[in-house]
Design a protein around this motif. Structure first.
Motif, PDB file in Angstrom:
ATOM      1  N   GLN A 218     -72.166  28.978 -69.779  1.00  0.00           N
ATOM      2  CA  GLN A 218     -71.346  29.566 -70.832  1.00  0.00           C
ATOM      3  C   GLN A 218     -71.512  28.798 -72.151  1.00  0.00           C
ATOM      4  OE1 GLN A 218     -69.093  32.307 -69.828  1.00  0.00           O
ATOM      5  NE2 GLN A 218     -70.443  32.142 -68.047  1.00  0.00           N
ATOM      6  N   HIS A 285     -64.691  27.488 -64.996  1.00  0.00           N
ATOM      7  CA  HIS A 285     -64.046  28.609 -64.318  1.00  0.00           C
ATOM      8  C   HIS A 285     -62.848  28.131 -63.504  1.00  0.00           C
ATOM      9  CE1 HIS A 285     -67.562  30.712 -65.606  1.00  0.00           C
ATOM     10  NE2 HIS A 285     -68.364  30.099 -64.755  1.00  0.00           N
ATOM     11  N   ARG A 327     -64.782  33.041 -69.387  1.00  0.00           N
ATOM     12  CA  ARG A 327     -65.939  33.933 -69.542  1.00  0.00           C
ATOM     13  C   ARG A 327     -65.907  34.769 -70.825  1.00  0.00           C
ATOM     14  NH1 ARG A 327     -64.745  33.749 -64.118  1.00  0.00           N
ATOM     15  NH2 ARG A 327     -66.455  33.085 -62.762  1.00  0.00           N
TER      16      ARG A 327
END
Length: 396
Positions: A218, A285, A327
């Motif tokens: 990411q 995450h 995300r």
């Protein structure tokens, strides 16, 4: 949100006149957040009050660091389904050395600790470093009545939600060593010089293990979105090692980011390295109370991070940094840009971050609570008639 534990040992207690022998069962031995936490705990525990034996799965950098801190170190294999031989070795070690308390880290160590606890009748404490209680942790807790210590409010509420006994649950939030991690001048021979980077141009950093839960890909995607319009010379750096390194290097080439993003690998100069960053990005995450984020904030570096686990307990949104949804690469990139384009606001956020870590999340009070909990549980086992003598040691 309180956790209940037995009150600390009084003057008449047997444990008040001798050191408490704690067996630290550490389920991994990499350079990670959990291992750093254990190392700082051993650095903090008073040697006149505690004796430490560390059990870890293999020799390496971590075991060497433990020995350097004065701990006895024994290597015992720790698969998730412990072998009888491992349990037998653990109980023999505990009995022969006079262990008072077992302290486990990670589910595999908790499972081994549960077997040793049953064989020896020793109390078992497990520190849950993640944001959720795993099924294995819950099974061991129910089977042997281990005490669970979690590191953030999110984990405490999750533990209650899955049925952990409130009487055997407490929250001792993670802390950061604000004496070690603090603002200061940029080093003359540090990361920037070694990587051939501009000494004054903005530098955005990712610090963490290169593994799936940390979301390092990411960071690269955000850097790719920020290809234009940034202050001159802006660069990105990834600090850490892990199983995704090869894939990330391939992504760097595919995205054409080789001249803007550098891979710095594992570093030993973290207190000074944070001073070289202008923004830290945490795109995980899953998190509990990540040490890298607290270290950066204590060093006066604002953070752009994902709103997961205990992150909202660390980063004050709009004050010491920004929080974005997991995300959401577009928002992540936009918040990074916002900080890079406003140096005055970035500096104000960094100053606020430093003040907040000193006031709320300094390491010493955090580890004092853990030490008190360890002493209380050891005393409880030695003085079972005092089981109802409880006091609140920590709050989520």
């Amino acid at each position: 949100m309180p956790g209940q534990t037995v009150a600390t040992a009084g003057p008449g207690s047997a444990l008040a006149t001798r050191r408490i022998h704690v067996m630290e069962l550490v389920g991994n031995a990499i350079v990670g957040g959990m291992e750093c936490w254990v190392e700082r705990l051993l650095q903090h525990l008073p040697r006149e009050r505690f004796r430490i034996t560390v059990v870890c799965p293999y020799e390496g950098r971590f075991s060497a660091a433990m020995r350097a801190l004065g701990a006895d170190v024994v290597c015992i294999p720790m698969p998730e389904d412990p072998a009888w031989s491992a349990a037998q070795l653990g109980q023999a070690l505990a009995r022969s050395t006079g262990v008072d308390l077992l302290h486990a880290h990670l589910p595999n160590a908790h499972a081994l600790g549960g077997l040793v606890s049953r064989l020896t009748d020793l109390p078992l404490l497990c520190t849950i470093h993640g944001r959720q209680i795993t099924l294995l942790d819950l099974e061991v807790h129910r089977a042997v009545r281990s005490h669970l210590s979690v590191v953030c409010r999110h984990s405490y509420l999750h533990a209650l939600g899955v049925g952990v006994d409130r009487r055997r649950l407490s929250c001792e939030p993670n802390g950061v060593d604000t004496r070690c991690f603090h603002p200061g001048p940029r080093p003359l021979d540090g990361l920037r010089q070694q990587l051939g980077l501009d000494t004054v141009a903005p530098l955005v950093g990712f610090v963490g293990r290169l593994s799936p839960e940390k979301g390092p890909e990411q960071f690269l995607r955000a850097a790719a979105l920020l290809s234009e319009g940034l202050p001159p010379g802006t660069r990105f750096v990834m600090v850490g090692e892990g199983p995704l390194r090869g894939a990330l290097e391939a992504d760097l080439a595919r995205l054409g980011l080789g001249d803007r993003v550098r891979m710095a690998g594992q570093r030993d100069d973290m207190p000074t390295l944070y001073r070289e960053l202008d923004v830290l990005v945490s795109c995980s995450h899953s998190e509990a109370m990540p040490l890298a984020v607290m270290e950066a904030l204590a060093s006066g570096v604002p953070v752009v991070g994902t709103r997961v686990g205990g992150m909202p307990e660390i980063v004050q949104h709009g004050v010491s940094g920004w929080l974005v949804a997991p995300r959401d690469i577009e928002d992540l990139a936009a918040r990074i840009r916002q900080l890079l384009e406003a140096p005055a606001r970035r500096q104000a956020m960094g100053a606020a971050a430093r003040r907040d870590m000193v006031q709320r999340l300094d390491l010493r009070p955090s580890l004092d609570r853990v030490a008190s909990l360890m002493q209380a549980l050891a005393r409880q086992a030695r003085e079972p008639h005092r089981l109802e003598d409880v006091s609140v040691l920590g709050r989520a």
